[in-house]
Scaffold this motif. Structure first.
Motif, PDB file in Angstrom:
ATOM      1  N   ILE A  89     -40.069   9.232 -13.534  1.00 48.56           N
ATOM      2  CA  ILE A  89     -41.050  10.090 -14.198  1.00 48.56           C
ATOM      3  C   ILE A  89     -41.274   9.582 -15.612  1.00 48.56           C
ATOM      4  N   SER A  90     -42.510   9.679 -16.076  1.00 47.88           N
ATOM      5  CA  SER A  90     -42.834   9.282 -17.441  1.00 47.88           C
ATOM      6  C   SER A  90     -43.998  10.125 -17.923  1.00 47.88           C
ATOM      7  N   ARG A  91     -44.266  10.057 -19.226  1.00 41.98           N
ATOM      8  CA  ARG A  91     -45.371  10.835 -19.775  1.00 41.98           C
ATOM      9  C   ARG A  91     -46.067  10.052 -20.872  1.00 41.98           C
ATOM     10  N   ASP A  92     -47.358  10.330 -21.008  1.00 39.60           N
ATOM     11  CA  ASP A  92     -48.175   9.753 -22.071  1.00 39.60           C
ATOM     12  C   ASP A  92     -48.916  10.916 -22.705  1.00 39.60           C
ATOM     13  N   ASN A  93     -48.362  11.450 -23.776  1.00 32.10           N
ATOM     14  CA  ASN A  93     -48.953  12.633 -24.391  1.00 32.10           C
ATOM     15  C   ASN A  93     -50.355  12.353 -24.940  1.00 32.10           C
ATOM     16  N   ALA A  94     -50.592  11.134 -25.358  1.00 33.58           N
ATOM     17  CA  ALA A  94     -51.915  10.786 -25.876  1.00 33.58           C
ATOM     18  C   ALA A  94     -52.983  10.927 -24.797  1.00 33.58           C
ATOM     19  N   LYS A  95     -52.569  10.720 -23.549  1.00 30.89           N
ATOM     20  CA  LYS A  95     -53.492  10.854 -22.414  1.00 30.89           C
ATOM     21  C   LYS A  95     -53.335  12.199 -21.710  1.00 30.89           C
ATOM     22  N   ASN A  96     -52.435  13.037 -22.256  1.00 37.02           N
ATOM     23  CA  ASN A  96     -52.221  14.364 -21.654  1.00 37.02           C
ATOM     24  C   ASN A  96     -51.814  14.247 -20.183  1.00 37.02           C
ATOM     25  N   THR A  97     -51.010  13.245 -19.890  1.00 35.60           N
ATOM     26  CA  THR A  97     -50.715  12.889 -18.500  1.00 35.60           C
ATOM     27  C   THR A  97     -49.224  12.643 -18.284  1.00 35.60           C
ATOM     28  N   VAL A  98     -48.762  13.057 -17.113  1.00 35.52           N
ATOM     29  CA  VAL A  98     -47.409  12.748 -16.662  1.00 35.52           C
ATOM     30  C   VAL A  98     -47.521  11.970 -15.357  1.00 35.52           C
ATOM     31  N   TYR A  99     -46.653  10.994 -15.191  1.00 35.59           N
ATOM     32  CA  TYR A  99     -46.691  10.130 -14.014  1.00 35.59           C
ATOM     33  C   TYR A  99     -45.411  10.266 -13.191  1.00 35.59           C
ATOM     34  N   LEU A 100     -45.544   9.958 -11.909  1.00 35.57           N
ATOM     35  CA  LEU A 100     -44.366   9.855 -11.049  1.00 35.57           C
ATOM     36  C   LEU A 100     -44.516   8.570 -10.245  1.00 35.57           C
ATOM     37  N   GLN A 101     -43.731   7.568 -10.614  1.00 38.43           N
ATOM     38  CA  GLN A 101     -43.718   6.314  -9.878  1.00 38.43           C
ATOM     39  C   GLN A 101     -42.730   6.452  -8.732  1.00 38.43           C
ATOM     40  N   MET A 102     -43.225   6.242  -7.520  1.00 36.15           N
ATOM     41  CA  MET A 102     -42.405   6.427  -6.333  1.00 36.15           C
ATOM     42  C   MET A 102     -42.281   5.100  -5.599  1.00 36.15           C
ATOM     43  N   ASN A 103     -41.077   4.586  -5.532  1.00 39.83           N
ATOM     44  CA  ASN A 103     -40.798   3.325  -4.841  1.00 39.83           C
ATOM     45  C   ASN A 103     -39.899   3.554  -3.635  1.00 39.83           C
ATOM     46  N   SER A 104     -39.846   2.574  -2.776  1.00 37.44           N
ATOM     47  CA  SER A 104     -38.980   2.648  -1.581  1.00 37.44           C
ATOM     48  C   SER A 104     -39.179   3.966  -0.841  1.00 37.44           C
ATOM     49  N   LEU A 105     -40.425   4.308  -0.620  1.00 33.35           N
ATOM     50  CA  LEU A 105     -40.737   5.594  -0.002  1.00 33.35           C
ATOM     51  C   LEU A 105     -40.211   5.681   1.426  1.00 33.35           C
ATOM     52  N   LYS A 106     -39.800   6.883   1.784  1.00 33.87           N
ATOM     53  CA  LYS A 106     -39.245   7.164   3.101  1.00 33.87           C
ATOM     54  C   LYS A 106     -40.100   8.228   3.796  1.00 33.87           C
ATOM     55  N   PRO A 107     -40.064   8.282   5.112  1.00 31.72           N
ATOM     56  CA  PRO A 107     -40.826   9.326   5.812  1.00 31.72           C
ATOM     57  C   PRO A 107     -40.489  10.737   5.323  1.00 31.72           C
ATOM     58  N   GLU A 108     -39.261  10.957   4.935  1.00 26.74           N
ATOM     59  CA  GLU A 108     -38.869  12.289   4.452  1.00 26.74           C
ATOM     60  C   GLU A 108     -39.443  12.641   3.081  1.00 26.74           C
ATOM     61  N   ASP A 109     -40.108  11.692   2.443  1.00 24.86           N
ATOM     62  CA  ASP A 109     -40.818  11.976   1.193  1.00 24.86           C
ATOM     63  C   ASP A 109     -42.200  12.563   1.450  1.00 24.86           C
ATOM     64  N   THR A 110     -42.608  12.601   2.696  1.00 25.05           N
ATOM     65  CA  THR A 110     -43.915  13.155   3.044  1.00 25.05           C
ATOM     66  C   THR A 110     -43.996  14.623   2.659  1.00 25.05           C
ATOM     67  N   ALA A 111     -45.001  14.970   1.863  1.00 24.82           N
ATOM     68  CA  ALA A 111     -45.152  16.339   1.361  1.00 24.82           C
ATOM     69  C   ALA A 111     -46.386  16.415   0.478  1.00 24.82           C
ATOM     70  N   PHE A 112     -46.727  17.653   0.108  1.00 28.94           N
ATOM     71  CA  PHE A 112     -47.707  17.856  -0.947  1.00 28.94           C
ATOM     72  C   PHE A 112     -46.939  17.843  -2.259  1.00 28.94           C
ATOM     73  N   TYR A 113     -47.449  17.079  -3.219  1.00 25.53           N
ATOM     74  CA  TYR A 113     -46.793  16.958  -4.514  1.00 25.53           C
ATOM     75  C   TYR A 113     -47.612  17.678  -5.581  1.00 25.53           C
ATOM     76  N   TYR A 114     -46.908  18.447  -6.396  1.00 28.87           N
ATOM     77  CA  TYR A 114     -47.531  19.223  -7.451  1.00 28.87           C
ATOM     78  C   TYR A 114     -46.817  18.978  -8.770  1.00 28.87           C
ATOM     79  N   CYS A 115     -47.528  19.219  -9.872  1.00 31.33           N
ATOM     80  CA  CYS A 115     -46.845  19.262 -11.157  1.00 31.33           C
ATOM     81  C   CYS A 115     -47.101  20.621 -11.796  1.00 31.33           C
TER      82      CYS A 115
END
Length: 126
Positions: free
Chosen positions: A70-96
């Motif tokens: 997870i990271s954030r860029d306050n200047a862009k008013n944005t938060v990121y979630l970099q997801m690597n090595s994804l697995k089938p069990e990561d399947t879902a709706f993602y919210y912040c």
């Protein structure tokens, strides 16, 4: 309307990567900790990760440690979630959503969090 707008989801093969974005609409996220959450069909919502106001403190669910960042860029008013090595069990709706404070209090359930967006679907499948 005060809410987050999530994007970046999609269909990816196991082992693949996605980067989710969460943009604050109608307010500034400078003073708040922000959490990412997910909910799969038939399951309860769970906290995936959270980042403090300063970005100096991050939290991760055990199931994603070492794979998500997870990271954030306050200047862009944005938060990121970099997801690597994804697995089938990561399947879902993602919210912040925003913590009620500058710290990640109660992020595992998100019960006290605000400004929920519509979410973005992540599907991990071959």
């Amino acid at each position: 309307q005060l809410q987050f707008v999530e994007s970046g989801g999609g269909l990816v093969q196991p082992g693949g990567s996605l980067r989710l974005s969460c943009v604050a609409s109608g307010f500034t996220l400078d003073y708040l900790a922000i959490g990412w959450f997910r909910q799969a069909p038939g399951k309860e919502r769970e906290g995936v990760s959270c980042i403090s106001r300063s970005g100096g403190s991050t939290n991760y669910a055990d199931s994603v440690k070492g794979r998500f960042t997870i990271s954030r860029d306050n200047a862009k008013n944005t938060v990121y979630l970099q997801m690597n090595s994804l697995k089938p069990e990561d399947t879902a709706f993602y919210y912040c959503a925003a913590s009620p404070s500058m710290y990640c209090l109660g992020y595992r359930t998100g019960a006290l969090y605000n400004y929920w967006g519509q979410g973005t679907q992540v599907t991990v499948s071959s």
